[in-house]
Design an enzyme around this catalytic site. Sequence first.
Site, PDB file in Angstrom:
ATOM      1  N   SER D 121       0.908  -1.321   0.044  1.00 15.17           N
ATOM      2  CA  SER D 121      -0.145  -0.105   0.020  1.00 15.17           C
ATOM      3  C   SER D 121       0.903   1.252   0.051  1.00 15.17           C
ATOM      4  O   SER D 121       2.076   1.197   0.412  1.00 15.17           O
ATOM      5  CB  SER D 121      -1.002   0.101   1.329  1.00 15.17           C
ATOM      6  OG  SER D 121      -1.561   1.196   1.431  1.00 15.17           O
ATOM      7  N   TYR D 144      -1.846   6.212  -5.321  1.00 17.44           N
ATOM      8  CA  TYR D 144      -3.040   6.958  -5.505  1.00 17.44           C
ATOM      9  C   TYR D 144      -2.408   8.069  -6.520  1.00 17.44           C
ATOM     10  O   TYR D 144      -1.472   8.536  -6.241  1.00 17.44           O
ATOM     11  CB  TYR D 144      -3.756   7.490  -4.577  1.00 17.44           C
ATOM     12  CG  TYR D 144      -4.837   6.618  -3.755  1.00 17.44           C
ATOM     13  CD1 TYR D 144      -6.146   6.464  -4.331  1.00 17.44           C
ATOM     14  CD2 TYR D 144      -4.548   5.937  -2.751  1.00 17.44           C
ATOM     15  CE1 TYR D 144      -7.093   5.681  -3.614  1.00 17.44           C
ATOM     16  CE2 TYR D 144      -5.378   5.431  -1.977  1.00 17.44           C
ATOM     17  CZ  TYR D 144      -6.634   5.090  -2.370  1.00 17.44           C
ATOM     18  OH  TYR D 144      -7.577   4.228  -1.928  1.00 17.44           O
ATOM     19  N   THR D 170      -4.784   2.903  -7.681  1.00 20.14           N
ATOM     20  CA  THR D 170      -6.070   2.736  -7.154  1.00 20.14           C
ATOM     21  C   THR D 170      -6.924   3.579  -7.844  1.00 20.14           C
ATOM     22  O   THR D 170      -6.748   4.762  -7.595  1.00 20.14           O
ATOM     23  CB  THR D 170      -6.340   2.687  -5.624  1.00 20.14           C
ATOM     24  OG1 THR D 170      -5.600   1.705  -5.024  1.00 20.14           O
ATOM     25  CG2 THR D 170      -7.749   2.507  -5.138  1.00 20.14           C
ATOM     26  N   LYS D 235      -6.728  -0.530 -10.265  1.00 20.62           N
ATOM     27  CA  LYS D 235      -7.623  -1.405  -9.294  1.00 20.62           C
ATOM     28  C   LYS D 235      -8.636  -0.609  -8.987  1.00 20.62           C
ATOM     29  O   LYS D 235      -8.881   0.641  -8.556  1.00 20.62           O
ATOM     30  CB  LYS D 235      -6.558  -1.592  -7.905  1.00 20.62           C
ATOM     31  CG  LYS D 235      -7.423  -2.136  -7.029  1.00 20.62           C
ATOM     32  CD  LYS D 235      -6.569  -2.617  -5.922  1.00 20.62           C
ATOM     33  CE  LYS D 235      -7.351  -3.071  -4.718  1.00 20.62           C
ATOM     34  NZ  LYS D 235      -8.218  -2.160  -3.935  1.00 20.62           N
ATOM     35  N   HIS D 259     -13.664  -2.750  -3.654  1.00 25.14           N
ATOM     36  CA  HIS D 259     -12.966  -1.973  -2.754  1.00 25.14           C
ATOM     37  C   HIS D 259     -13.696  -2.625  -1.362  1.00 25.14           C
ATOM     38  O   HIS D 259     -13.581  -1.686  -0.241  1.00 25.14           O
ATOM     39  CB  HIS D 259     -13.087  -0.621  -2.576  1.00 25.14           C
ATOM     40  CG  HIS D 259     -11.916   0.368  -2.159  1.00 25.14           C
ATOM     41  ND1 HIS D 259     -11.094   1.056  -2.937  1.00 25.14           N
ATOM     42  CD2 HIS D 259     -11.292   0.172  -0.991  1.00 25.14           C
ATOM     43  CE1 HIS D 259     -10.230   1.476  -2.244  1.00 25.14           C
ATOM     44  NE2 HIS D 259     -10.140   1.187  -0.911  1.00 25.14           N
TER      45      HIS D 259
END
Lengths: 368, 368, 368, 368
Positions: D121, D144, D170, D235, D259
Amino acid sequence: MSMVNHETTAVGTVDLRTVRDYRERARELLEPHLFDNMFGTDDDAIGRTDNSNRAAFESLAFRPRILRDVSSRSLATTVLGQRLEVPIMLGPIGDARRVHPDGELATIRAANAAGISMVLSMVSSVSATEIIEAASGPVWTQLYVLKDRAATGRLVEHLAEVGSAALVVTVDNPGIISKDVNVGRPPQDWGTLKELGILETLAVRRSMIENIDPAVTWKDIDWLRSLTQLPIVLKGIRTPEDATLCREHGVDGLVLSNHGGHTLGDQTGTVARLPEIVEAAGETEVYLDGGIREGADVLAALALGARAVLLGRAQYWGLTVAGEAGLTHVLEILRRELDKTMMFCGVTDLQQVDHRLLTSVVGDRFIE
Amino acid sequence: MSMVNHETTAVGTVDLRTVRDYRERARELLEPHLFDNMFGTDDDAIGRTDNSNRAAFESLAFRPRILRDVSSRSLATTVLGQRLEVPIMLGPIGDARRVHPDGELATIRAANAAGISMVLSMVSSVSATEIIEAASGPVWTQLYVLKDRAATGRLVEHLAEVGSAALVVTVDNPGIISKDVNVGRPPQDWGTLKELGILETLAVRRSMIENIDPAVTWKDIDWLRSLTQLPIVLKGIRTPEDATLCREHGVDGLVLSNHGGHTLGDQTGTVARLPEIVEAAGETEVYLDGGIREGADVLAALALGARAVLLGRAQYWGLTVAGEAGLTHVLEILRRELDKTMMFCGVTDLQQVDHRLLTSVVGDRFIE
Amino acid sequence: MSMVNHETTAVGTVDLRTVRDYRERARELLEPHLFDNMFGTDDDAIGRTDNSNRAAFESLAFRPRILRDVSSRSLATTVLGQRLEVPIMLGPIGDARRVHPDGELATIRAANAAGISMVLSMVSSVSATEIIEAASGPVWTQLYVLKDRAATGRLVEHLAEVGSAALVVTVDNPGIISKDVNVGRPPQDWGTLKELGILETLAVRRSMIENIDPAVTWKDIDWLRSLTQLPIVLKGIRTPEDATLCREHGVDGLVLSNHGGHTLGDQTGTVARLPEIVEAAGETEVYLDGGIREGADVLAALALGARAVLLGRAQYWGLTVAGEAGLTHVLEILRRELDKTMMFCGVTDLQQVDHRLLTSVVGDRFIE
Amino acid sequence: MSMVNHETTAVGTVDLRTVRDYRERARELLEPHLFDNMFGTDDDAIGRTDNSNRAAFESLAFRPRILRDVSSRSLATTVLGQRLEVPIMLGPIGDARRVHPDGELATIRAANAAGISMVLSMVSSVSATEIIEAASGPVWTQLYVLKDRAATGRLVEHLAEVGSAALVVTVDNPGIISKDVNVGRPPQDWGTLKELGILETLAVRRSMIENIDPAVTWKDIDWLRSLTQLPIVLKGIRTPEDATLCREHGVDGLVLSNHGGHTLGDQTGTVARLPEIVEAAGETEVYLDGGIREGADVLAALALGARAVLLGRAQYWGLTVAGEAGLTHVLEILRRELDKTMMFCGVTDLQQVDHRLLTSVVGDRFIE
């Protein structure tokens, strides 16, 4: 069906506003084993069939039309040319004295009050002669074809003589149902059969069930037809194939019924089978029983082609709670609900309704 | 609909983050008989219809699009050419004083704060004159066609004079609903009707319901049209056939509604019927009520062709809990949820949305 | 399936009128861990597969025909040319002594009494020689193809010699199932294998499971065919593709089975897959196991093309409750229910039935 | 999916035999508010989306093939040309230290042990440098697109430099999710961002969420592509339209994901949407997350065209219960279950599987 919202009625009390309220009161009043035996539980074929009958009604939704003048409504119809003030008949239930001392006399008085007909069971507590005498309109009489054909013939002649308006032949119970059906039944207390002296001549006296002939076929229906001018109605049809045979054998009416789950259980619900039965039956009139709880159910059945519905459980519950007064109130509840439902649907006359009044709901989807 | 996850809001408390939270608080505050009578239970047509409305929303899922610039979103729309900051109107609910002493004054102030319109009930606690005076935008006014057509005509003229922006004619309640609908209602406390002196002239004074005309037809709609230049909206359409008639009679808008289950119950849910209604309605604008609980529901209704939704229950719950402040908060919750849902769906303008935003789920399958 | 209503039977007590009653009694008698391990819970693949098998039966409803002479009924059928008095066989269950000290001797005696056959497990408590000696009719014998092909061959020859009427080869368990399947099993107490001295020659002696060959293919079936004249039945087919291969490889019969959930769990229920399997199998006879609880289930399976059904759970429950007498009663219950269901359906001979006897119910709708 | 029956494992205890057991243990260990916030309840979008993901898996059933040599099975696959010993990756979960002090170091060690990859992440507790150093195979890194494009660019360059094997962008969370997502999160403790000094330069320092750019579009994806040679995976795709755009923009892989219900809730379940996404994606590899609980789910996803699945919840539960050892055990459970399921289905190589391995169950019916 979608309910209309129930109002408190002057006839009943606050606690008895719906047929379901009558059911709950009857449950309190009857001995549990008898109640379960007559109306079933979620674990037996009787209760599961009743659930299926309800589920089929509950999968239907109305397509109400607006801005029609609904200031006056007619709820009357005819069955075999005979007028009913509401399209409801009281189905043949055996031994009404099991639930109320007045037995079928309470039934016919309630029918008189409502302007409708009853179908008197062959194994009624009160004789056909007495019931027809007490009736203000036509009475239909139910029978089984017995192993003893001579006795069957005598019965048919007798019913015609005393003024039956139609013969309702039960055809879905070829001789064996649960023995527990006799729970609460006084043995050999069947008015009409006693009156005729048939009980004494029967091969088996212990149980009426064992006198019913499992060998009965369409030829026997033809034979009944040859015996009498009375209209003949067959009760217990579940397939379009048999509805077609009814038509071909000149049967006047048929009852789409799953016998309340008391013979062969059913997962489909009678109203789900109604359209195909009506289509196959042609000129033969179609009536329906199974799961009627509200006036909306009556309208739905008529929209799918039934000419009238028969009450079984609802009849017993009314009688159980208060005999004639109870059944009269049950019929009044259904009449009011039917009237309101018609009004909200934009329907003023039962002859107008057809399948376009309804839509089906499957899961969360509806299907025209 | 799929919820977006709710955040704690500065306006409310931790315990009042969703419309459902308001429902539960209202349940605590209102007398149980009144609560059940207004919002239903799982055993009556009111509650079951609400459940059907919810089930229809819950069978829908979004098809969110990614990588669109959603940094600014417009939630505004127009109804009959009038701007709404969010595509929500406050539906006509009777006697708001039953749930809060400020009655419809609380309603209009909350509507003002949210930049939306309200539809004032004919049987409101506060008169149309007062409400329109208090409004910062257009107010629509609801009426029934009464048996007393002269009074109806006077009412229409009066509403136009005091500045109503549209007439909303309720057409799905031809005169009889549950008497218990009067639970908690102060008799004859209806502002507009008192102001006009109509109450005194009515044939039946005991209950407004009995003054509604069950004989009203499309000719009466044409008559209303001849009386006034105001746009006319019919409330209570459930079939495409009647949507087509709306279009043919030049009706400006229609509300697809099942009256919250208070007239004829419904198994289908309004949103399930929306696509066919929109198709049949043509130029007539379509609004929807029934089951709105989240901003996602609003977006779904718009994706299926509604121009706006009307709030019934959610409005009552907000008023019950805290009058103007409660309803303002309810509207703010819905606005935020709608905004978030749009953002997550890749939608920046409500004019963009159509059925491609949605998919249906039946059982565990989805169907485009 | 829809149940017929159960009558109290002279053989059993009031509390043991149905197979479900036997289940509940067995639950009381067996150690909970063993019961759960054999019959599953709602949270494991065993119980969920059983639920699926039931759900598939419960989605079927009969289309009963009326006015047929049902005064005499024949419940007999043939499997591989061998007569069964009722179309039921006792499936191969391992180590019957886990639930009753008489083990498979109780099983064969009950089969004798009912005029049916049993399929003896390869891992039976009692040897094939003893069982076949005790049998009054044909006995089928089950086996796995072992890693030790020589031992497998010896076993096949032995079974033919002692008089097995068919070989049932289990093909849906290539070597690994839950170790807990051994709960309650006495190690290496398998009659036939002991008798043959096979146990001593096996590579792995700790667990029979580990001797099963995961490399077995259709060539091994051809090899078995070359070894013996006995009819060969494959147990554990779930797809029409494999049913077609059965036909192409000259297999005599196949058992559509999901192994009671003990191997790969299943969401569909065996009876739901029956029509496509029957169609693909051609001349190969099809038998079904999974979820049989009532006589109605047997009739439904036959209407969809099975020649007979195999009992697994119901067999264990009968043995658990009262050994031979218990299983005899379970078989009598099923025979009576089947007989009644035939009578109510207008069926007198099992050779008459086909899919027209049934309809499917999905949600609240039925589909022919 | 249908479960295979779980065996007691030497690695775990009797009480931790399934991923669901880990869930229950994690529930005991975590503070309730944190547990509910991460994994949802039946009343919020998080829990309902998880339920939908499960329901979609549970509507699938296998069509197992028999008599195939399944003595050896290969569970390996490749993603973007990189080998995975099992077709499972560890999805990007933020701040693993919330549930275990070792944070993502536990994750990468478990991934090493299982021979699989993790997706780190952007808001990990441990920096990308440390994780990649600790990895024995490829590590993918998630990010992001931030409002601060310069910082985004620096981040991409850095990830490439330290050896990320792919960028996972994402795209389904344009800037606003529930604030409660920060429950239990230490502020600004994100290793990679701290290492790069990005935290200090961000416009908004209070919450990472507010730095995500809601204005990001496909042009930004093209820009990322121009910045780096690393493969790019998007994603959060849910529609075939966006899968087509992935293909057209040369995206290397996409994750079909809802999600976990943390952004826009979903009623359909990801696996229900998989076939149409795979068809639209063409050469772009498709991965799936959402609802993986058993090895059978992995096989089902691969049969419908996914190359691998990503674990979210299951990963957290393993870490919560026992850090590296817990997650290693969770992965071992899934590997064993997948292996058994393959064996029972007659599958030896994941490249063989396609949709013919599955059937769908709706209500009680199945549909090929």
